[in-house]
Design an enzyme around this catalytic site. Structure first.
Site, PDB file in Angstrom:
ATOM      1  CG  ASN A 205      79.657  11.583  -2.380  1.00  0.00           C
ATOM      2  OD1 ASN A 205      79.802  11.995  -1.236  1.00  0.00           O
ATOM      3  ND2 ASN A 205      80.636  11.617  -3.282  1.00  0.00           N
ATOM      4  NE  ARG A 206      71.905   9.647   0.540  1.00  0.00           N
ATOM      5  CZ  ARG A 206      70.855  10.245  -0.005  1.00  0.00           C
ATOM      6  NH1 ARG A 206      70.615  11.500   0.251  1.00  0.00           N
ATOM      7  NH2 ARG A 206      70.045   9.569  -0.788  1.00  0.00           N
TER       8      ARG A 206
END
Ligand code: CTP
Length: 424
Positions: free
Chosen positions: A221-222
């Site tokens: 994920n970011r």
């Protein structure tokens, strides 16, 4: 709302008059980067070195970088009464590096050069950033002097741990210019940074977890880990012993006084948190945890063609909820009842509910003591340097956190944690 939180919300970051004091240690060269950092933020910088500092870096370097004249003694430009003027007009005085000698002179209230005279005059925040050999740092004389400075409201940054001038390593290194500048900005935006968590142990998860598909692919994920690292920086600054369990993070600098334990998957994170939480006073789950993981992890790289079905249709299984598990472990007596557990929530609103309403429902579900709810609608927060949202607790009304640097947000979260720990 605490006074600090109110200040943080009413003080946008704006150009300031920053005095950079430099004393005579090998790390004086790093002061050049610090001056540049402030200038790049639009601040007006006045460098005040000690005479000894100029043995390491020439006055011309500081004059060129700051765009202001440099002097070391109260006898230069006497008509301008520099020893009074510089301190009176400063928004912050930061001394980096601060040697054992300059710390001793400030503690004694001396004013035998322009830098110490400036500190004596200044009524603005003063931030001292020590750099010296480990033995000098731990010497009772230095420790007493540092305690004196802190008692007087001066912020003394924890030295970094690492390579010193010779072959030796240990606490005493000057933190990186970016870390120093960020702490100064937080001190200005937020207000006093208390040194009141000595003896407390703080465990923080940060960054994103990764779930492997094969040796080269993963689901991630970011999350940048910035919010977790900012919390670690400020908890260490309060005097706590800090451990960061870090997943995938940007290339972040380890905060002075914190230890980093690296993990990859959600299961790794759970193992570390479950093992370490019983020893911690405060546990903060700021990691962005993958809710699902692939059922099968290939031991060699999956090939296009032969493994098409495995690559195009991933079979997933749910990961454990680490935060909920920690709350349950506390209920079951595996974690002391006095441990404070903090969770995070990344929320967006929809047609029926606002982001705050979703966050309140999550706070109920998770059962933690504090929930920092980030408003992540329209790409806000993830990977960015700023954050905003609400801090939820059982004891207090939801506290709105105005958009600010992740360190200023961290300062507000830790203040709420401190408040509810005192209320219990
Ligand atoms: N969290 C956790 N274990 C998980 C998922 C989340 O410990 N398997 C923690 C996060 O670190 C965070 C909090 O739970 O402190 C909320 O995370 P978030 O992703 O917002 O919530 P979820 O429970 O995953 O709910 P949803 O994705 O449905 O909003």
């Amino acid at each position: 709302m605490s006074e600090n939180a109110a200040q943080a919300q009413s003080s946008p970051q704006q150009p300031r008059n920053i005095v950079v004091g430099v004393s005579g240690g090998i790390a004086a060269y790093k002061a050049a980067h610090l001056v540049r950092n402030f200038k790049e933020h639009g601040d007006d910088v006045r460098v005040v070195p000690t005479q000894a500092a100029l043995n390491f870096v020439g006055a011309a370097t500081f004059e060129a970088l700051s765009g202001n004249p440099v002097s070391t003694t109260v006898f230069d430009a006497v008509d301008e009464v520099q020893h009074v003027n510089i301190g009176q007009h400063a928004d912050a005085v930061v001394i980096a590096p601060a040697t054992a000698d300059v710390i001793a002179r400030i503690a004694a209230g001396r004013s035998d050069d322009l830098l110490t005279a400036t500190v004596l005059v200044a009524t603005c925040p003063v931030i001292v950033v020590p750099a010296m050999h480990t033995e000098m740092w731990f010497n009772p004389a230095t420790q007493d002097n540092v305690a004196t400075l802190r008692r007087r409201g001066i912020t003394v940054m924890e030295p970094a741990h690492g390579r010193l001038t010779g072959k030796d390593t240990g606490p005493g290194r000057l933190p990186e210019a970016e870390q120093i500048a960020e702490l100064v900005r937080t001190r200005l935006a937020f207000g006093e940074l208390p040194y009141d968590w000595r003896g407390l142990s703080v465990l923080i998860s940060a960054g994103g977890t990764q779930e492997n598909l094969d040796p080269v692919r993963f689901i991630g994920n970011r999350s940048s880990g910035r919010q977790g690292f900012a919390l670690a920086e400020l908890a260490a600054q309060r005097g706590a012993m800090v451990t960061i369990v870090a997943g995938d993070t940007d290339d972040l600098i380890t905060p002075s006084g914190a230890e980093v334990v690296k993990i990859v998957s959600t299961q790794d994170l759970k193992n570390e948190m479950d093992t370490r939480a019983p020893e911690a006073d405060i546990v903060i789950m700021s990691a962005a945890v993958s809710d699902y993981r692939p059922v099968n992890v290939a031991s060699s790289k999956m090939k296009k063609g032969s493994d098409d079905s495995a690559l195009s249709t991933l079979e997933m299984t749910e990961n454990p909820d680490i935060l909920k598990g920690l709350v349950a472990a506390r209920k079951g007596g595996l974690i002391p009842a006095s441990t404070t557990i903090v969770g995070f929530a990344a929320e967006t609103g929809d047609e029926e509910s606002t982001a705050l309403e979703f966050a309140q429902a999550k706070f109920e579900r998770k059962g933690c003591d504090v929930l920092m709810a980030n408003d992540v609608s329209a790409g806000k927060v993830f990977g960015q340097k700023d954050n905003e949202g609400w801090i939820l607790t059982k004891e207090l009304e939801p506290r709105t956190v105005a958009r600010g640097s992740k360190q200023v947000v961290a300062a507000q979260i830790l203040d709420v944690v401190n408040e509810i720990r005192h209320e219990k």
